[in-house]
Every structure is written in structure tokens, then in C-alpha cells.
Enzyme design. Sequence first.
Site: not given
Ligand code: RBF
Length: 170
Positions: A62, A64, A86, A88, A94, A133
Site C-alpha cells: 500500500s 507504493e 489492505v 492489517i 507500521h 469488507r
Molecule cells: N503493505 C500492505 O499493503 N499491507 C500491510 O498490511 C503491510 N504491512 C506491512 C508491515 C511491515 C512490517 C512492513 C515492513 C511492510 C508492510 N507492508 C504492507 C508493505 C508496505 O506497504 C511497502 O510495500 C513496503 O514497506 C515497501 O515499501
Amino acid sequence: MADASLKGAMPETHDGRSLRIGVVHARWNRAVIDKLVFGVRQALHDCNVPNDNIVVQTVPGSWELPGAAAELISGSDFDAIIAIGVLIKGETMHFEYIADAVSQGLMRVQVDKCIPVTFGVLTVLTEEQAMARAGMSAGGHNHGEDWGFAAVEMGLKRKLWRTGQFAKRE
Ligand code: RBF
């Protein structure tokens, strides 16, 4: 006529056959994402948006989404963008940082670029909440459908408003 809903907009079906819609979705929590994208496609189909006018792209997560939405808008003549993710909540901070940045970022893109960017990001505490959802559990509703309808409505309204055409009464 159905009673007005207390929660949520009454979805409106508009004729979207002239529209080009960009969909960009994250790949985290993919099972839920796929259902949401399916719901979006269903709504766009219900609004007669031609399949060839729907471009679907993915990004890792997300975080990005705002940059990708901006790039899609810069690179092509979309009438609306639907950004889907999504988030969570986990054990660290984070979730808070990403949810805040993504919501602010998507709003910034739509205001700066003057293109509707639908907020298709679930920010939930549990997987169960996410699944409900996305219409994956009993009594749940697929919010992807709402995002598709919202994108069509706003894409069409943008076209009208930009040429000084306003509905007399809605
Ligand atoms: N991206 C999501 O779309 N949903 C998440 O629940 C999510 N949780 C993340 C939790 C952690 C600890 C990290 C490091 C990244 C998470 N990301 C999640 C990815 C984030 O959106 C992104 O793609 C990365 O951090 C790379 O820039």
C-alpha cells in the site's frame, strides 16, 4: 424506493461507457485484494465501462499506491483511478505510519492532479475485518463494488464539471 441507508452512500449506477479507469492494487494480503478487485470489476462492468478501458496494475504494498497513482495519471488519460490496498494492524507502528501516509498521499494526488482517486484501502485491525469488507464472510459486503461505482460517478462528473455542465438537481 428503498429506504435511505444510514451508513454508506447509496451506490449509483452511471453510464461509464466513455470512461477509462486505472486500477492499481497492492499485493499484500492478496486473497482479500483479489476479492476487492473482483468487486471493482463487477461494478465497472455494471456501469458498461469497456474491458479495454480498464487498466489494472500492481505494486508491492500500500505504501507504493500514491506514487503509482500519480505515475498512472501522468502517463495516460484516465478519468479516474482506483487505488486498492489492505492494511492489517500488526504488533509494530507500521500500520499507523503506512495508513496515514497512504491516505494523505492519495488525497494529495487527486487534488493536485484534478483526477478522482478512489480510496480503496482497508485499514483494519484483524484479518476477519478485512474479509468481511471484501464480502468473504457471511453478512459481509464487498467494498470493491462501492469503489467501482464511486470512480464511475466521479469520472463522469469530472468530465461534466470541467466543461461547466452542472446537474439542476440530484
Ligand atoms: N503493505 C500492505 O499493503 N499491507 C500491510 O498490511 C503491510 N504491512 C506491512 C508491515 C511491515 C512490517 C512492513 C515492513 C511492510 C508492510 N507492508 C504492507 C508493505 C508496505 O506497504 C511497502 O510495500 C513496503 O514497506 C515497501 O515499501
